[in-house]
Design a protein around this motif. Structure first.
Motif, short mmCIF file in Angstrom:
data_model
loop_
_atom_site.label_atom_id
_atom_site.label_comp_id
_atom_site.label_asym_id
_atom_site.label_seq_id
_atom_site.Cartn_x
_atom_site.Cartn_y
_atom_site.Cartn_z
N LYS A 20 13.31 40.33 38.67
CA LYS A 20 13.28 38.87 38.28
C LYS A 20 14.32 38.69 37.32
O LYS A 20 14.67 39.51 36.49
CB LYS A 20 11.91 38.32 37.84
CG LYS A 20 10.78 38.57 38.80
CD LYS A 20 9.44 38.21 38.09
CE LYS A 20 8.19 38.35 39.10
NZ LYS A 20 7.12 37.93 38.79
N THR A 21 14.90 37.56 37.21
CA THR A 21 15.84 36.90 36.14
C THR A 21 14.99 36.73 35.01
O THR A 21 13.82 36.52 34.95
CB THR A 21 16.51 35.80 36.82
OG1 THR A 21 15.73 34.77 37.01
CG2 THR A 21 17.35 36.05 37.98
N LEU A 22 15.81 36.55 33.96
CA LEU A 22 15.31 36.16 32.52
C LEU A 22 14.57 34.80 32.75
O LEU A 22 13.57 34.57 32.17
CB LEU A 22 16.28 36.08 31.51
CG LEU A 22 16.21 37.39 30.63
CD1 LEU A 22 17.29 37.11 29.61
CD2 LEU A 22 14.99 37.59 29.91
N ASP A 23 15.24 33.82 33.55
CA ASP A 23 14.61 32.52 33.73
C ASP A 23 13.23 32.53 34.59
O ASP A 23 12.50 31.93 34.02
CB ASP A 23 15.62 31.90 34.52
CG ASP A 23 15.22 30.38 34.78
OD1 ASP A 23 14.96 29.85 33.64
OD2 ASP A 23 15.04 29.85 35.85
N ALA A 24 13.24 33.35 35.46
CA ALA A 24 11.83 33.36 35.93
C ALA A 24 10.98 34.13 35.14
O ALA A 24 9.68 33.68 35.19
CB ALA A 24 12.06 34.22 37.53
N THR A 26 10.67 33.76 32.11
CA THR A 26 10.57 33.02 30.74
C THR A 26 10.52 33.70 29.55
O THR A 26 9.78 33.25 28.58
CB THR A 26 9.32 31.98 30.93
OG1 THR A 26 8.03 32.79 30.96
CG2 THR A 26 9.38 31.09 32.23
N TRP A 27 11.09 34.59 29.37
CA TRP A 27 10.99 35.77 27.89
C TRP A 27 11.66 34.85 27.06
O TRP A 27 11.33 35.09 25.64
CB TRP A 27 11.73 36.94 28.22
CG TRP A 27 10.85 37.91 29.27
CD1 TRP A 27 9.70 37.60 29.66
CD2 TRP A 27 11.01 39.31 29.30
NE1 TRP A 27 9.03 38.68 30.16
CE2 TRP A 27 9.78 39.76 30.28
CE3 TRP A 27 12.15 40.06 29.06
CZ2 TRP A 27 10.09 41.02 30.67
CZ3 TRP A 27 12.02 41.41 29.71
CH2 TRP A 27 10.86 41.78 30.21
N LEU A 28 12.91 34.18 27.37
CA LEU A 28 13.38 33.33 26.25
C LEU A 28 12.52 31.98 25.44
O LEU A 28 12.79 31.65 24.47
CB LEU A 28 14.72 33.01 26.58
CG LEU A 28 15.83 33.97 27.12
CD1 LEU A 28 17.14 33.59 27.63
CD2 LEU A 28 16.12 34.83 25.87
N ASP A 29 11.48 31.92 26.25
CA ASP A 29 10.78 30.53 25.99
C ASP A 29 9.57 30.99 25.35
O ASP A 29 8.93 30.02 24.82
CB ASP A 29 10.53 29.56 27.20
CG ASP A 29 12.18 29.26 27.83
OD1 ASP A 29 12.90 29.02 27.24
OD2 ASP A 29 12.16 29.31 29.10
N THR A 30 9.34 32.16 25.47
CA THR A 30 7.62 32.55 24.86
C THR A 30 8.03 33.65 23.67
O THR A 30 9.19 34.57 23.73
CB THR A 30 7.19 33.09 26.03
OG1 THR A 30 7.73 34.45 26.62
CG2 THR A 30 6.73 32.01 27.12
#
Length: 194
Positions: A20-24, A26-30
């Motif tokens: 999965k991509t980083l967007d999928a 959501t690691w940058l948002d959590t």
């Protein structure tokens, strides 16, 4: 589970869903999950802990330096909730398997008793220790992985399979599993061949 003969299909089945991509993700948002440690170092509030849970670790040193004594005391501390080396606190005491492949039952008995006496465990800690520590003396038993020179293949021994089955079948989680010394479990070549 270990895939004895990996294929493209078995690898795809095992890791394909993690692609999965980083967007999928959501690691940058959590916020990342907190790391769990077996021991904490209370004397330095900047240090989160030591010996991460769920990881393989190794104590190394020359022969006769006291590694087995140190590991026995660690096992007693983690199982009882005592402080290890007067420095490291056991955040949550729990089940510990202590497998010493070069000791018989009498020697393990002595080592555990000396560790308990040296730590000055309370009656409460001793009661917790009685329930949590599983000492397994394996002197003279075949515990090593099997290695085939021609195929350069390492396979799980019958003992390792038995141990894995016992650990997996237990309803209570294990906080620590100690296998000492490494050379008896991984074979004598482990100390000279990466």
């Amino acid at each position: 589970p270990v895939d004895a003969a990996p294929t493209v299909e078995s690898i795809a089945a095992r890791i394909g869903e993690r692609w999965k991509t980083l967007d999928a993700l959501t690691w940058l948002d959590t916020k990342p999950p907190d790391r769990e440690y077996l021991l904490t170092f209370d004397k330095d509030e900047k240090q989160e802990g030591t010996v991460p849970l769920g990881r393989v670790g190794m104590f190394t040193g020359g022969g006769g330096q006291g590694k087995s004594w140190l590991l026995t005391q660690l096992a007693v501390c983690v199982a009882s909730g005592a402080v290890w080396l007067d420095t490291y606190s056991t955040k949550t005491p729990g089940r510990v398997l202590l497998v010493l492949a070069e000791e018989d039952a009498a020697e393990m008995h002595r080592r555990i008793r000396w560790a308990v006496d040296g730590l000055g465990l309370s009656d409460m800690q001793k009661a917790v220790l009685r329930e949590n520590l599983v000492p397994l003396p394996m002197m003279g038993e075949d515990v090593a992985l099997t290695y085939t020179e021609q195929s350069h293949e390492t396979r799980e021994s019958a003992f390792c399979a038995f141990l894995r089955g016992k650990l997996d079948a237990d309803e209570q989680p294990w906080r620590l599993v100690v296998l000492d010394p490494l050379s008896r479990f991984a074979g004598p070549e482990v100390e000279v061949d990466n």
